[in-house]
Write an enzyme that holds these catalytic residues in place. Structure first.
Site, mmCIF file in Angstrom:
data_model
loop_
_atom_site.group_PDB
_atom_site.id
_atom_site.type_symbol
_atom_site.label_atom_id
_atom_site.label_comp_id
_atom_site.label_asym_id
_atom_site.label_seq_id
_atom_site.Cartn_x
_atom_site.Cartn_y
_atom_site.Cartn_z
ATOM 1 N N ARG A 45 4.536 11.046 -1.899
ATOM 2 C CA ARG A 45 4.425 10.618 -0.514
ATOM 3 C C ARG A 45 5.695 10.924 0.288
ATOM 4 O O ARG A 45 6.761 10.409 -0.053
ATOM 5 C CB ARG A 45 4.202 9.106 -0.576
ATOM 6 N N GLU A 63 12.929 -9.446 1.210
ATOM 7 C CA GLU A 63 12.191 -8.275 1.706
ATOM 8 C C GLU A 63 12.955 -6.991 1.378
ATOM 9 O O GLU A 63 14.175 -6.953 1.519
ATOM 10 C CB GLU A 63 12.060 -8.423 3.230
ATOM 11 N N HIS A 113 12.801 -2.602 1.972
ATOM 12 C CA HIS A 113 12.196 -1.352 2.453
ATOM 13 C C HIS A 113 13.033 -0.197 1.958
ATOM 14 O O HIS A 113 14.262 -0.217 2.100
ATOM 15 C CB HIS A 113 12.087 -1.320 3.978
ATOM 16 N N TYR A 150 10.927 8.963 1.543
ATOM 17 C CA TYR A 150 10.939 7.984 0.449
ATOM 18 C C TYR A 150 11.591 8.501 -0.838
ATOM 19 O O TYR A 150 11.721 7.752 -1.808
ATOM 20 C CB TYR A 150 9.504 7.510 0.162
ATOM 21 N N ALA A 155 3.171 -1.026 4.704
ATOM 22 C CA ALA A 155 2.619 -1.069 6.076
ATOM 23 C C ALA A 155 2.215 -2.483 6.498
ATOM 24 O O ALA A 155 2.240 -2.807 7.695
ATOM 25 C CB ALA A 155 1.424 -0.132 6.180
ATOM 26 N N ASN A 208 8.085 -5.699 -1.064
ATOM 27 C CA ASN A 208 8.009 -4.611 -0.090
ATOM 28 C C ASN A 208 6.539 -4.529 0.319
ATOM 29 O O ASN A 208 5.730 -3.898 -0.369
ATOM 30 C CB ASN A 208 8.474 -3.284 -0.712
ATOM 31 N N PRO A 266 0.795 -1.232 0.000
ATOM 32 C CA PRO A 266 0.000 0.000 0.000
ATOM 33 C C PRO A 266 0.826 1.280 0.000
ATOM 34 O O PRO A 266 1.849 1.375 0.685
ATOM 35 C CB PRO A 266 -0.838 -0.099 1.270
ATOM 36 N N ASN A 267 0.321 2.228 -0.781
ATOM 37 C CA ASN A 267 0.834 3.602 -0.871
ATOM 38 C C ASN A 267 2.151 3.727 -1.627
ATOM 39 O O ASN A 267 2.624 4.841 -1.836
ATOM 40 C CB ASN A 267 0.970 4.234 0.530
ATOM 41 N N ARG A 324 13.216 4.010 12.569
ATOM 42 C CA ARG A 324 11.970 4.790 12.608
ATOM 43 C C ARG A 324 11.119 4.385 13.829
ATOM 44 O O ARG A 324 11.663 3.887 14.804
ATOM 45 C CB ARG A 324 11.234 4.620 11.274
HETATM 46 C C1 DQA Z 1 8.208 0.948 3.789
HETATM 47 C C2 DQA Z 1 8.309 1.154 5.310
HETATM 48 C C3 DQA Z 1 6.966 0.876 5.963
HETATM 49 O O1 DQA Z 1 7.070 1.054 7.378
HETATM 50 C C4 DQA Z 1 5.916 1.828 5.431
HETATM 51 O O2 DQA Z 1 4.652 1.529 6.006
HETATM 52 C C5 DQA Z 1 5.854 1.846 3.961
HETATM 53 C C6 DQA Z 1 7.100 1.800 3.185
HETATM 54 C C7 DQA Z 1 9.516 1.316 3.077
HETATM 55 O O3 DQA Z 1 9.659 0.918 1.928
HETATM 56 O O4 DQA Z 1 10.379 1.993 3.653
HETATM 57 O O5 DQA Z 1 4.790 2.016 3.379
HETATM 58 O O6 DQA Z 1 7.952 -0.426 3.529
#
Ligand code: DQA
Length: 152
Positions: free
Chosen positions: A17, A97, A99, A22, A76, A73, A9-10, A106
């Site tokens: 964003r 994985e 990020h 990011y 959330a 990835n 998501p997002n 964080r």
């Molecule tokens: C994320 C880190 C997550 O905590 C966050 O909710 C994201 C992006 C990252 O790529 O840094 O949406 O996965």
């Protein structure tokens, strides 16, 4: 060889964003980087993004039939989703994985990763480059696995 890259998501809002976290590159830039990396490695790549947990679970299930490995990835859902963890475990494909941000530095709720237990390794805090690193890692791992299978 086919690598499936899944974004949660997002991540479709990259560039808009929280750019201080990011970066300013967009989701389209990320897709370009993933496709370029696939080209360099000589592998087939599919890029999937969804804001819906069940759709991600469905995609992982389908990957059993048509992918060799997964870069994920879960955004959330990393910090909440037993369903995505279970899906990765169920299909048993090698998974990595990613990020973009350094989640270890964080908020405390971001320190928990459910999916990590089903992943070979994690690339964290490298920006978009983390996806390229993850794909290279997965490529090497899949090659090693197929060589081991041949040696038997
Ligand atoms: C994320 C880190 C997550 O905590 C966050 O909710 C994201 C992006 C990252 O790529 O840094 O949406 O996965």
């Amino acid at each position: 060889m086919k690598i499936l890259v899944i974004n949660g998501p997002n991540l479709n809002l990259l560039g808009i964003r929280e750019p201080e976290i990011y970066g300013k590159k967009t989701y389209a830039d990320l897709v370009d980087l993933i496709n370029e990396t696939g080209g360099e490695l000589g592998v087939e790549v599919e890029v999937f993004q969804s804001n819906h947990e069940g759709d991600i679970v469905d995609k992982i299930g389908e990957a059993y039939y048509d992918a060799d490995g997964i870069v994920i990835n879960p955004a959330a859902y990393t910090h909440t989703s037993v369903a995505i963890l279970d899906a990765l475990k169920a299909v048993g494909l090698p998974a990595v994985e990613v990020h973009i941000s350094d989640v270890s530095k964080r908020e405390s709720f971001r320190q928990i990763s459910y999916v990590r237990a089903a992943c070979e390794t994690s690339f964290v805090g490298l920006g978009l480059e983390g996806y390229a690193e993850a794909m290279r890692f997965l490529y090497d791992l899949l090659n090693k696995k197929s060589q081991t299978a041949l040696d038997k």
